[in-house]
Design a protein around this motif. Structure first.
Motif, PDB file in Angstrom:
ATOM      1  N   GLY A   1     -17.825   5.252  12.945  1.00 58.33           N
ATOM      2  CA  GLY A   1     -17.077   5.951  13.971  1.00 58.33           C
ATOM      3  C   GLY A   1     -16.000   5.190  14.697  1.00 58.33           C
ATOM      4  O   GLY A   1     -15.751   5.464  15.866  1.00 58.33           O
ATOM      5  N   CYS A   2     -15.339   4.232  14.047  1.00 56.06           N
ATOM      6  CA  CYS A   2     -14.217   3.519  14.665  1.00 56.06           C
ATOM      7  C   CYS A   2     -13.035   3.524  13.697  1.00 56.06           C
ATOM      8  O   CYS A   2     -12.649   2.482  13.163  1.00 56.06           O
ATOM      9  CB  CYS A   2     -14.598   2.081  15.003  1.00 56.06           C
ATOM     10  SG  CYS A   2     -15.886   1.917  16.241  1.00 56.06           S
ATOM     11  N   PRO A   3     -12.433   4.675  13.442  1.00 50.74           N
ATOM     12  CA  PRO A   3     -11.367   4.736  12.432  1.00 50.74           C
ATOM     13  C   PRO A   3     -10.048   4.183  12.958  1.00 50.74           C
ATOM     14  O   PRO A   3      -9.853   4.002  14.159  1.00 50.74           O
ATOM     15  CB  PRO A   3     -11.248   6.239  12.162  1.00 50.74           C
ATOM     16  CG  PRO A   3     -11.646   6.870  13.467  1.00 50.74           C
ATOM     17  CD  PRO A   3     -12.714   5.982  14.043  1.00 50.74           C
ATOM     18  N   GLY A   4      -9.133   3.916  12.019  1.00 51.10           N
ATOM     19  CA  GLY A   4      -7.753   3.635  12.389  1.00 51.10           C
ATOM     20  C   GLY A   4      -7.395   2.189  12.596  1.00 51.10           C
ATOM     21  O   GLY A   4      -6.461   1.887  13.344  1.00 51.10           O
ATOM     22  N   CYS A   5      -8.096   1.239  11.942  1.00 50.67           N
ATOM     23  CA  CYS A   5      -7.709  -0.162  12.107  1.00 50.67           C
ATOM     24  C   CYS A   5      -6.371  -0.420  11.417  1.00 50.67           C
ATOM     25  O   CYS A   5      -5.972   0.291  10.496  1.00 50.67           O
ATOM     26  CB  CYS A   5      -8.784  -1.098  11.562  1.00 50.67           C
ATOM     27  SG  CYS A   5      -8.977  -1.090   9.766  1.00 50.67           S
ATOM     28  N   MET A   6      -5.674  -1.454  11.872  1.00 47.16           N
ATOM     29  CA  MET A   6      -4.371  -1.825  11.329  1.00 47.16           C
ATOM     30  C   MET A   6      -4.459  -3.232  10.742  1.00 47.16           C
ATOM     31  O   MET A   6      -4.894  -4.167  11.412  1.00 47.16           O
ATOM     32  CB  MET A   6      -3.306  -1.787  12.423  1.00 47.16           C
ATOM     33  CG  MET A   6      -3.121  -0.419  13.066  1.00 47.16           C
ATOM     34  SD  MET A   6      -2.373   0.783  11.943  1.00 47.16           S
ATOM     35  CE  MET A   6      -0.732   0.091  11.783  1.00 47.16           C
ATOM     36  N   THR A   7      -4.042  -3.375   9.475  1.00 45.96           N
ATOM     37  CA  THR A   7      -4.031  -4.682   8.825  1.00 45.96           C
ATOM     38  C   THR A   7      -2.762  -5.430   9.217  1.00 45.96           C
ATOM     39  O   THR A   7      -1.654  -4.940   9.006  1.00 45.96           O
ATOM     40  CB  THR A   7      -4.098  -4.534   7.301  1.00 45.96           C
ATOM     41  OG1 THR A   7      -5.289  -3.820   6.946  1.00 45.96           O
ATOM     42  CG2 THR A   7      -4.114  -5.896   6.624  1.00 45.96           C
ATOM     43  N   ALA A   8      -2.942  -6.609   9.809  1.00 41.21           N
ATOM     44  CA  ALA A   8      -1.803  -7.429  10.231  1.00 41.21           C
ATOM     45  C   ALA A   8      -2.129  -8.879   9.901  1.00 41.21           C
ATOM     46  O   ALA A   8      -2.956  -9.506  10.572  1.00 41.21           O
ATOM     47  CB  ALA A   8      -1.537  -7.260  11.721  1.00 41.21           C
ATOM     48  N   LEU A   9      -1.499  -9.406   8.858  1.00 43.47           N
ATOM     49  CA  LEU A   9      -1.795 -10.751   8.385  1.00 43.47           C
ATOM     50  C   LEU A   9      -0.576 -11.654   8.498  1.00 43.47           C
ATOM     51  O   LEU A   9       0.558 -11.208   8.301  1.00 43.47           O
ATOM     52  CB  LEU A   9      -2.251 -10.710   6.923  1.00 43.47           C
ATOM     53  CG  LEU A   9      -3.581 -10.009   6.635  1.00 43.47           C
ATOM     54  CD1 LEU A   9      -3.774  -9.841   5.136  1.00 43.47           C
ATOM     55  CD2 LEU A   9      -4.735 -10.802   7.232  1.00 43.47           C
ATOM     56  N   PRO A  10      -0.782 -12.934   8.789  1.00 49.87           N
ATOM     57  CA  PRO A  10       0.326 -13.890   8.745  1.00 49.87           C
ATOM     58  C   PRO A  10       0.656 -14.218   7.292  1.00 49.87           C
ATOM     59  O   PRO A  10      -0.067 -13.806   6.375  1.00 49.87           O
ATOM     60  CB  PRO A  10      -0.257 -15.109   9.470  1.00 49.87           C
ATOM     61  CG  PRO A  10      -1.723 -15.036   9.178  1.00 49.87           C
ATOM     62  CD  PRO A  10      -2.058 -13.569   9.167  1.00 49.87           C
ATOM     63  N   PRO A  11       1.740 -14.942   7.028  1.00 47.80           N
ATOM     64  CA  PRO A  11       2.017 -15.382   5.648  1.00 47.80           C
ATOM     65  C   PRO A  11       0.855 -16.225   5.115  1.00 47.80           C
ATOM     66  O   PRO A  11       0.420 -17.180   5.767  1.00 47.80           O
ATOM     67  CB  PRO A  11       3.294 -16.217   5.796  1.00 47.80           C
ATOM     68  CG  PRO A  11       3.936 -15.708   7.049  1.00 47.80           C
ATOM     69  CD  PRO A  11       2.813 -15.331   7.963  1.00 47.80           C
ATOM     70  N   LEU A  12       0.336 -15.848   3.946  1.00 47.95           N
ATOM     71  CA  LEU A  12      -0.845 -16.495   3.383  1.00 47.95           C
ATOM     72  C   LEU A  12      -0.669 -16.705   1.886  1.00 47.95           C
ATOM     73  O   LEU A  12       0.088 -15.977   1.235  1.00 47.95           O
ATOM     74  CB  LEU A  12      -2.090 -15.620   3.606  1.00 47.95           C
ATOM     75  CG  LEU A  12      -2.567 -15.382   5.032  1.00 47.95           C
ATOM     76  CD1 LEU A  12      -3.616 -14.277   5.046  1.00 47.95           C
ATOM     77  CD2 LEU A  12      -3.137 -16.664   5.628  1.00 47.95           C
ATOM     78  N   PRO A  13      -1.397 -17.682   1.310  1.00 54.30           N
ATOM     79  CA  PRO A  13      -1.441 -17.769  -0.157  1.00 54.30           C
ATOM     80  C   PRO A  13      -2.033 -16.486  -0.739  1.00 54.30           C
ATOM     81  O   PRO A  13      -2.826 -15.796  -0.092  1.00 54.30           O
ATOM     82  CB  PRO A  13      -2.360 -18.970  -0.403  1.00 54.30           C
ATOM     83  CG  PRO A  13      -2.343 -19.752   0.869  1.00 54.30           C
ATOM     84  CD  PRO A  13      -2.155 -18.756   1.966  1.00 54.30           C
TER      85      PRO A  13
END
Length: 230
Positions: free
Chosen positions: A23-35
Motif C-alpha cells: 500500500g505505498c505506490p508511486g516511488c520514483m527511481t533517482a540514481l546518481p551516475p553509476l557503473p
C-alpha cells in the motif's frame, strides 16, 4: 500559568516481516551516475515518531556476480545473474509499510528500481532495515540480503509552557521535559509538575520520566511568578 499535554503510549507489539506489496505506490527511481554492473542503494530519508512518513530509496541490482565478489570473496566473479526477486523487507519501524516498483528483475534488461516507505512510525530509533532477495545463477537460486539505516527521531510536543521530547511510542518510553518559562536565576518563580503516572516534581527542569504501561497520560505543568515582593 497552567499548561497540559498528553502522552500516548501503546502496547508493545511484535510487528512481523511484511511480505509483498503493502500500500505505498508511486516511488520514483533517482540514481546518481553509476557503473552499469554494480550494487547500490540510496540513503533513506529520516523521519519523526508520530509524524507521517513518505520516503523513497532507489537501488541498482548487479548484472553479474562480480560486484558481489568484491564484498564476498566466496562468491565467484564473472557469472551472469539471470533473475533477481525481492522477497521481503524486515526490521522496519513499527507503523511503516513498503512497496517496490517491481518485485522481479531480469538483470540483462532491467536492474534499477525503487521502494517507497509510508505510514506513521510509532517508535524512534536507528533501524537497520533488511531487504531479502533471491538471485538465480546457473539455474541455482541463492538467498541473500542487503541493509540500510533508517533513523526515526523522537517526537517533540510543545504548548508554550513546556515541551516534551519522545511523547509517544511502544513499550517503555522515557520522556524528557523542557520548561519554557525558566527563572533565569531570578527569584519568585515556583513550579509544579504532574506527569500523569503518579510522579510529580517541583523542579524548574525535572528529570526524565519513564512510562512503563500503555495509556494516555495527561501532563500538567504550573509556573507561578511571585512579583508582589520583588
Amino acid at each position: 500559568m497552567q499548561k497540559s499535554l498528553y502522552l500516548l503510549l501503546l502496547p508493545h507489539f511484535i510487528f512481523p516481516t511484511v511480505n509483498g506489496q503493502s500500500g505505498c505506490p508511486g516511488c520514483m527511481t533517482a540514481l546518481p551516475p553509476l557503473p552499469e554492473d554494480t550494487i547500490y542503494i540510496s540513503p533513506a530519508p529520516g523521519g519523526v515518531a508520530g509524524e507521517y512518513y513518505d520516503g523513497d530509496i532507489s537501488f541498482r541490482m548487479p548484472k553479474t556476480t562480480t560486484p558481489v565478489h568484491a564484498t564476498d570473496p566466496n562468491t565467484p566473479a564473472g557469472l551472469n545473474i539471470s533473475k533477481i526477486n525481492i522477497i521481503t523487507v524486515a526490521n522496519l519501524p513499527p507503523g511503516l509499510h513498503w512497496e517496490a516498483s517491481q518485485m522481479e528483475f531480469d538483470p540483462g534488461n532491467q536492474t534499477d528500481g525503487c521502494v517507497k516507505f509510508c505510514g506513521t512510525p510509532l517508535q524512534p530509533g536507528l533501524y537497520e532495515v533488511k531487504v531479502f532477495v533471491t538471485a538465480e545463477v546457473l539455474l541455482i537460486s541463492q538467498s541473500t540480503s542487503f541493509s540500510f539505516p533508517l533513523f526515526i527521531a523522537p517526537a517533540a510536543s510543545n504548548n508554550g509552557g513546556f515541551a516534551m521530547q519522545n511523547s509517544s511510542g511502544c513499550g517503555a518510553v522515557t520522556v524528557s521535559f523542557q520548561n519554557n518559562i525558566p527563572s533565569l536565576g531570578n527569584p519568585g518563580y515556583s513550579y509544579s509538575w504532574d506527569f500523569g503516572n503518579g510522579t510529580t516534581s517541583t523542579g524548574e527542569t525535572p528529570d526524565s520520566v519513564t512510562y512503563n504501561s500503555p495509556g494516555l497520560f495527561p501532563v500538567e505543568f504550573e509556573a507561578v511568578i511571585d512579583t508582589f515582593g520583588y
